[in-house]
Design an enzyme around this catalytic site. Sequence first.
Site, PDB file in Angstrom:
ATOM      1  N   PRO A  11       0.994  14.015   2.823  1.00 29.31           N
ATOM      2  CA  PRO A  11       0.839  15.449   2.577  1.00 29.31           C
ATOM      3  C   PRO A  11      -0.608  15.913   2.489  1.00 29.31           C
ATOM      4  O   PRO A  11      -1.467  15.198   1.966  1.00 29.31           O
ATOM      5  CB  PRO A  11       1.555  15.659   1.232  1.00 29.31           C
ATOM      6  CG  PRO A  11       1.625  14.306   0.617  1.00 29.31           C
ATOM      7  CD  PRO A  11       1.710  13.328   1.752  1.00 29.31           C
ATOM      8  N   ASN A  12      -0.816  17.091   3.020  1.00 30.87           N
ATOM      9  CA  ASN A  12      -2.103  17.809   2.993  1.00 30.87           C
ATOM     10  C   ASN A  12      -3.151  17.235   3.949  1.00 30.87           C
ATOM     11  O   ASN A  12      -4.212  17.827   4.116  1.00 30.87           O
ATOM     12  CB  ASN A  12      -2.674  17.888   1.560  1.00 30.87           C
ATOM     13  CG  ASN A  12      -1.745  18.625   0.625  1.00 30.87           C
ATOM     14  OD1 ASN A  12      -1.353  19.748   0.915  1.00 30.87           O
ATOM     15  ND2 ASN A  12      -1.344  18.001  -0.459  1.00 30.87           N
ATOM     16  N   ARG A  19     -10.167  20.959   4.270  1.00 28.58           N
ATOM     17  CA  ARG A  19      -9.750  20.603   2.910  1.00 28.58           C
ATOM     18  C   ARG A  19     -10.854  19.831   2.194  1.00 28.58           C
ATOM     19  O   ARG A  19     -11.203  18.714   2.623  1.00 28.58           O
ATOM     20  CB  ARG A  19      -8.502  19.723   3.001  1.00 28.58           C
ATOM     21  CG  ARG A  19      -8.029  19.199   1.671  1.00 28.58           C
ATOM     22  CD  ARG A  19      -6.992  18.103   1.843  1.00 28.58           C
ATOM     23  NE  ARG A  19      -6.541  17.640   0.560  1.00 28.58           N
ATOM     24  CZ  ARG A  19      -5.890  16.512   0.349  1.00 28.58           C
ATOM     25  NH1 ARG A  19      -5.599  15.711   1.375  1.00 28.58           N
ATOM     26  NH2 ARG A  19      -5.529  16.169  -0.847  1.00 28.58           N
ATOM     27  N   TYR A  24     -13.321  14.719   1.657  1.00 30.04           N
ATOM     28  CA  TYR A  24     -12.567  14.134   2.773  1.00 30.04           C
ATOM     29  C   TYR A  24     -13.278  14.205   4.123  1.00 30.04           C
ATOM     30  O   TYR A  24     -12.755  13.689   5.115  1.00 30.04           O
ATOM     31  CB  TYR A  24     -11.198  14.818   2.878  1.00 30.04           C
ATOM     32  CG  TYR A  24     -10.350  14.617   1.638  1.00 30.04           C
ATOM     33  CD1 TYR A  24      -9.942  13.340   1.265  1.00 30.04           C
ATOM     34  CD2 TYR A  24      -9.973  15.692   0.834  1.00 30.04           C
ATOM     35  CE1 TYR A  24      -9.176  13.140   0.115  1.00 30.04           C
ATOM     36  CE2 TYR A  24      -9.205  15.506  -0.313  1.00 30.04           C
ATOM     37  CZ  TYR A  24      -8.815  14.225  -0.663  1.00 30.04           C
ATOM     38  OH  TYR A  24      -8.064  14.025  -1.795  1.00 30.04           O
ATOM     39  N   ASN A  76      -1.825   6.331   5.400  1.00 29.63           N
ATOM     40  CA  ASN A  76      -2.470   7.055   4.306  1.00 29.63           C
ATOM     41  C   ASN A  76      -1.375   7.953   3.735  1.00 29.63           C
ATOM     42  O   ASN A  76      -1.112   9.031   4.267  1.00 29.63           O
ATOM     43  CB  ASN A  76      -3.660   7.876   4.787  1.00 29.63           C
ATOM     44  CG  ASN A  76      -4.352   8.591   3.629  1.00 29.63           C
ATOM     45  OD1 ASN A  76      -3.856   8.609   2.503  1.00 29.63           O
ATOM     46  ND2 ASN A  76      -5.499   9.184   3.917  1.00 29.63           N
ATOM     47  N   ALA A  79      -1.128  11.794  -1.567  1.00 31.19           N
ATOM     48  CA  ALA A  79      -0.699  11.839  -2.974  1.00 31.19           C
ATOM     49  C   ALA A  79       0.541  10.983  -3.238  1.00 31.19           C
ATOM     50  O   ALA A  79       0.729  10.488  -4.357  1.00 31.19           O
ATOM     51  CB  ALA A  79      -0.441  13.282  -3.386  1.00 31.19           C
ATOM     52  N   GLU A 100      -3.177   0.026   4.166  1.00 29.57           N
ATOM     53  CA  GLU A 100      -3.256   1.302   3.433  1.00 29.57           C
ATOM     54  C   GLU A 100      -4.689   1.828   3.545  1.00 29.57           C
ATOM     55  O   GLU A 100      -5.636   1.079   3.305  1.00 29.57           O
ATOM     56  CB  GLU A 100      -2.885   1.024   1.968  1.00 29.57           C
ATOM     57  CG  GLU A 100      -3.049   2.204   1.039  1.00 29.57           C
ATOM     58  CD  GLU A 100      -2.746   1.807  -0.424  1.00 29.57           C
ATOM     59  OE1 GLU A 100      -2.205   0.705  -0.678  1.00 29.57           O
ATOM     60  OE2 GLU A 100      -3.085   2.618  -1.304  1.00 29.57           O
ATOM     61  N   HIS A 102      -7.397   5.113   2.602  1.00 31.37           N
ATOM     62  CA  HIS A 102      -7.731   6.372   1.934  1.00 31.37           C
ATOM     63  C   HIS A 102      -9.136   6.774   2.351  1.00 31.37           C
ATOM     64  O   HIS A 102     -10.055   5.942   2.329  1.00 31.37           O
ATOM     65  CB  HIS A 102      -7.667   6.237   0.412  1.00 31.37           C
ATOM     66  CG  HIS A 102      -6.301   5.866  -0.057  1.00 31.37           C
ATOM     67  ND1 HIS A 102      -5.281   6.779  -0.113  1.00 31.37           N
ATOM     68  CD2 HIS A 102      -5.783   4.674  -0.427  1.00 31.37           C
ATOM     69  CE1 HIS A 102      -4.188   6.161  -0.518  1.00 31.37           C
ATOM     70  NE2 HIS A 102      -4.457   4.879  -0.709  1.00 31.37           N
ATOM     71  N   ARG A 109     -12.362   8.286  -8.567  1.00 27.69           N
ATOM     72  CA  ARG A 109     -11.805   9.610  -8.866  1.00 27.69           C
ATOM     73  C   ARG A 109     -10.899   9.551 -10.108  1.00 27.69           C
ATOM     74  O   ARG A 109     -10.996   8.618 -10.891  1.00 27.69           O
ATOM     75  CB  ARG A 109     -11.086  10.118  -7.613  1.00 27.69           C
ATOM     76  CG  ARG A 109     -12.040  10.193  -6.401  1.00 27.69           C
ATOM     77  CD  ARG A 109     -11.349  10.716  -5.176  1.00 27.69           C
ATOM     78  NE  ARG A 109     -10.904  12.087  -5.365  1.00 27.69           N
ATOM     79  CZ  ARG A 109     -10.017  12.702  -4.580  1.00 27.69           C
ATOM     80  NH1 ARG A 109      -9.494  12.050  -3.548  1.00 27.69           N
ATOM     81  NH2 ARG A 109      -9.656  13.942  -4.821  1.00 27.69           N
TER      82      ARG A 109
END
Length: 144
Positions: A11-12, A19, A24, A76, A79, A100, A102, A109
């Site tokens: 998502p996103n 964004r 990012y 990825n 969230a 995986e 990111h 964070r």
Amino acid sequence: MAQHILVLHGPNLNLLGTREPAVYGRRTLAEIDRRLRQLATEAGAQYASLQSNQEGGLVDRIQAAATDGTDFIIINAAAYTHTSIAIRDALAAVAIQFVEVHLSNVHRRESFRHVSYLSDLAQGVIVGLGAFGYEAAMRYALTA
Ligand code: DQA
């Protein structure tokens, strides 16, 4: 070497480019996907990708990977990484090796981003290298 590589974006990530660019980066998802497709096809591998804002859409695509020839997944889960037992279970069920990724260094964070439901099942985890992280994962897939 993996022959059928599936890249999944959660998502996103459709908003990449605009964004939170300080977090990012400015590369769009289309630019990232184009580069990954290029790397895969130059190496003679099949490339497929999906971005979904829905957890179930990602689960359905992972399940489909069990029978469509996919032999490597780059994910990825955004969230959902930090919340989704369903995505974890789907990856465990299909038993396809995956990396995986990111874009941001999730460990620098908020503490809720330090938890991943996927990492212990993953072949590897790449965080904090921006769009290059996807490229590194693809290069690994093409040697795996
Ligand atoms: C992300 C990190 C997640 O914590 C966040 O929810 C995202 C993107 C990353 O690529 O850095 O949406 O997966």
